[in-house]
Design a protein around this motif. Structure first.
Motif, PDB file in Angstrom:
ATOM      1  N   GLU A  11      25.810  -3.865  24.742  1.00 28.24           N
ATOM      2  CA  GLU A  11      26.328  -4.684  23.641  1.00 28.24           C
ATOM      3  C   GLU A  11      25.473  -4.522  22.392  1.00 28.24           C
ATOM      4  OE1 GLU A  11      29.118  -7.281  21.848  1.00 28.24           O
ATOM      5  OE2 GLU A  11      29.163  -6.074  23.701  1.00 28.24           O
ATOM      6  N   ILE A  12      24.168  -4.363  22.561  1.00 26.30           N
ATOM      7  CA  ILE A  12      23.316  -4.120  21.390  1.00 26.30           C
ATOM      8  C   ILE A  12      23.744  -2.835  20.703  1.00 26.30           C
ATOM      9  CG2 ILE A  12      20.961  -3.579  20.659  1.00 26.30           C
ATOM     10  CD1 ILE A  12      21.442  -6.554  21.294  1.00 26.30           C
ATOM     11  N   PHE A  47      22.909   8.349  14.046  1.00 25.09           N
ATOM     12  CA  PHE A  47      21.516   8.699  13.791  1.00 25.09           C
ATOM     13  C   PHE A  47      20.664   8.456  15.033  1.00 25.09           C
ATOM     14  CE2 PHE A  47      17.320   6.995  12.299  1.00 25.09           C
ATOM     15  CZ  PHE A  47      16.759   8.223  11.952  1.00 25.09           C
ATOM     16  N   LEU A  48      20.829   7.278  15.655  1.00 23.32           N
ATOM     17  CA  LEU A  48      20.022   6.939  16.823  1.00 23.32           C
ATOM     18  C   LEU A  48      20.340   7.829  18.018  1.00 23.32           C
ATOM     19  CD1 LEU A  48      20.116   3.025  16.697  1.00 23.32           C
ATOM     20  CD2 LEU A  48      18.288   4.537  15.917  1.00 23.32           C
ATOM     21  N   GLY A  52      14.529   2.410  22.719  1.00 21.99           N
ATOM     22  CA  GLY A  52      14.352   2.036  21.320  1.00 21.99           C
ATOM     23  C   GLY A  52      13.451   0.842  21.134  1.00 21.99           C
ATOM     24  N   VAL A  53      13.108   0.194  22.239  1.00 24.57           N
ATOM     25  CA  VAL A  53      12.309  -1.015  22.167  1.00 24.57           C
ATOM     26  C   VAL A  53      11.755  -1.288  23.560  1.00 24.57           C
ATOM     27  CG1 VAL A  53      14.144  -2.648  22.767  1.00 24.57           C
ATOM     28  CG2 VAL A  53      12.339  -3.359  21.199  1.00 24.57           C
ATOM     29  N   GLY A  54      10.674  -2.046  23.626  1.00 25.42           N
ATOM     30  CA  GLY A  54      10.168  -2.442  24.934  1.00 25.42           C
ATOM     31  C   GLY A  54       8.685  -2.226  25.088  1.00 25.42           C
ATOM     32  N   LEU A  55       8.163  -2.817  26.130  1.00 26.51           N
ATOM     33  CA  LEU A  55       6.737  -2.817  26.414  1.00 26.51           C
ATOM     34  C   LEU A  55       6.157  -1.410  26.508  1.00 26.51           C
ATOM     35  CD1 LEU A  55       4.183  -4.400  27.299  1.00 26.51           C
ATOM     36  CD2 LEU A  55       5.099  -4.362  29.636  1.00 26.51           C
ATOM     37  N   HIS A  56       6.920  -0.464  27.049  1.00 28.20           N
ATOM     38  CA  HIS A  56       6.382   0.868  27.297  1.00 28.20           C
ATOM     39  C   HIS A  56       6.662   1.871  26.178  1.00 28.20           C
ATOM     40  CE1 HIS A  56       5.595  -0.737  31.212  1.00 28.20           C
ATOM     41  NE2 HIS A  56       6.875  -0.829  31.530  1.00 28.20           N
ATOM     42  N   VAL A  57       7.493   1.502  25.219  1.00 26.61           N
ATOM     43  CA  VAL A  57       7.838   2.440  24.134  1.00 26.61           C
ATOM     44  C   VAL A  57       6.722   2.429  23.093  1.00 26.61           C
ATOM     45  CG1 VAL A  57       9.511   3.008  22.349  1.00 26.61           C
ATOM     46  CG2 VAL A  57      10.304   2.089  24.532  1.00 26.61           C
ATOM     47  N   ILE A  71      15.969  -2.929  16.128  1.00 29.66           N
ATOM     48  CA  ILE A  71      16.574  -3.125  17.442  1.00 29.66           C
ATOM     49  C   ILE A  71      16.126  -4.452  18.049  1.00 29.66           C
ATOM     50  CG2 ILE A  71      16.732  -2.210  19.799  1.00 29.66           C
ATOM     51  CD1 ILE A  71      16.463   0.605  18.544  1.00 29.66           C
ATOM     52  N   MET A  72      14.841  -4.781  17.869  1.00 24.08           N
ATOM     53  CA  MET A  72      14.354  -6.064  18.367  1.00 24.08           C
ATOM     54  C   MET A  72      15.047  -7.223  17.653  1.00 24.08           C
ATOM     55  SD  MET A  72      12.602  -7.678  20.546  1.00 24.08           S
ATOM     56  CE  MET A  72      11.607  -6.354  21.250  1.00 24.08           C
TER      57      MET A  72
END
Length: 358
Positions: free
Chosen positions: A190-191, A202-203, A261-266, A284-285
């Motif tokens: 959904e994001i 682009f992404l 595109g986002v997250g603890l490990h990126v 994205i966040m």
């Protein structure tokens, strides 16, 4: 429904179709977008049903379409071996690479690892416990910061630091606090659908480095070897810095999802200037935090379980149990290891595939 246009590009993997074998189970959809809760079902009954493989395959379809599935009833008859078998079979029956199995946590040998409730340890089971996490990840950058905690950093999908990350993870909660300790899941499908078409294009072409140096630093500090291999012949060594697509295709559905595109490990989106990298990840966040209708929340009860597809959801634990007297939250998690993440040029967004207008 997915387009039947004969001229449409062919997907790398044929999308799975639900066969109806779970229609006898009572459920509620948590939100219109994400999550399903089976109110009375027991995982062990599914495992031991005469048509067990059919039910597990259908469950894989539901998890992959809904993102996360909750089992609310107390699964007190589910053994550790049952939990492992359940998670393994959901991954296997949904078409993961044949050589892959359950993930082995890199820090399994760390003395900070606590045993399960039965007093035993298992290399395929990760014990979720906030106090144990403090010991395991004490070498993580920023641990000594006096700044207020930024809970946006809690969002992640499991084992993104591996060449082959997790496809399905299943967590069963053994001990729960009187309040707090909830887990949230957000739909990457959904994001993606809430991004404008030019921005999506682009992404679609970007990759991200998903480095997690804490595993190597923890092994060095503790003077032990990292576990290897870890559920796949490709998950070896101690580099922990794979490159993954920012947008990936879910192999079970053929739908696109925001992934790395986002997250603890990126750690960085590749090929961009620093400011552009920060701008994209902040964007994205922002989509996650401003669209709470994309989120399903689980308030844990003793013995409840959740299984989710890491290819299309992120999750975040709520770190508030320290505010509760005797605020212990302990669970056991098994994770299947899926394929190397990919973006199929023939894949579409969820709304496009289902004919749902934005």
């Amino acid at each position: 429904m997915i387009s039947a246009n004969p001229e449409a590009p062919k997907l790398k993997f044929e999308p799975m179709k639900y066969g109806g074998s779970l229609d006898h189970l009572e459920y509620v959809d948590v939100t219109p977008i994400i999550g399903r809760e089976y109110t009375k079902a027991r995982i062990r009954d599914i495992l031991h049903a005469d048509n067990s493989e059919e039910q597990l395959r259908d469950l894989a379809v539901i998890i992959s379409e809904r993102g996360v599935v909750f089992f609310r009833a107390n699964q007190d008859d589910l053994s550790v071996d049952d939990l492992k078998k359940f998670t393994d079979l959901v991954g296997k029956l949904s078409g993961r690479p044949k050589e892959n199995g359950l993930h082995v946590h890199p820090l399994y040998r760390d003395p900070g690892n606590i045993p399960m409730g039965n007093g035993e340890t298992d290399e395929n089971i990760y014990v979720i416990n906030s106090e144990a996490a403090k010991a395991l990840y004490k070498t993580m950058a920023g641990k000594g910061s006096k700044e207020p905690k930024d809970l946006r950093r809690e969002w992640h999908s499991d084992a993104t630091f591996e060449e082959c990350p997790s496809d399905f993870s299943c967590l069963m909660m053994e001990e729960t606090p009187a309040s707090g300790g909830d887990t949230l899941w957000c739909s990457g499908y959904e994001i993606y659908d809430r991004i404008s078409p030019p921005m999506r294009e682009f992404l679609d072409g970007l990759t991200a480095t998903c480095a997690q140096p804490v595993f190597k630093s923890a092994c060095t500090a503790g003077n032990y070897d990292v576990m290897s291999p870890r559920g796949s012949p490709l998950n070896v060594g101690d580099k922990f810095a794979p490159v993954h697509p920012v947008i990936r295709t879910n192999r079970q559905t053929g739908w696109k999802s925001v992934f790395a595109g986002v997250g603890l490990h990126v750690t960085q989106i590749n090929g961009l200037y620093d400011y552009e990298d920060k701008m994209i990840r902040d964007y994205i966040m922002r989509l996650i935090t401003q669209n709470h209708d994309c989120i399903a929340r689980m308030h844990w009860t003793k013995g409840a379980a959740a299984i989710w597809n890491n290819s299309c959801v992120w999750h975040a634990a709520t770190p508030d149990t320290h505010l509760v007297a005797d605020g212990v939250r302990t669970g056991i998690r098994a994770s299947s290891i899926g394929e190397t993440p990919y973006l199929d040029p023939a894949s579409t967004s969820r709304r496009e595939a289902l004919g749902i207008p934005n």
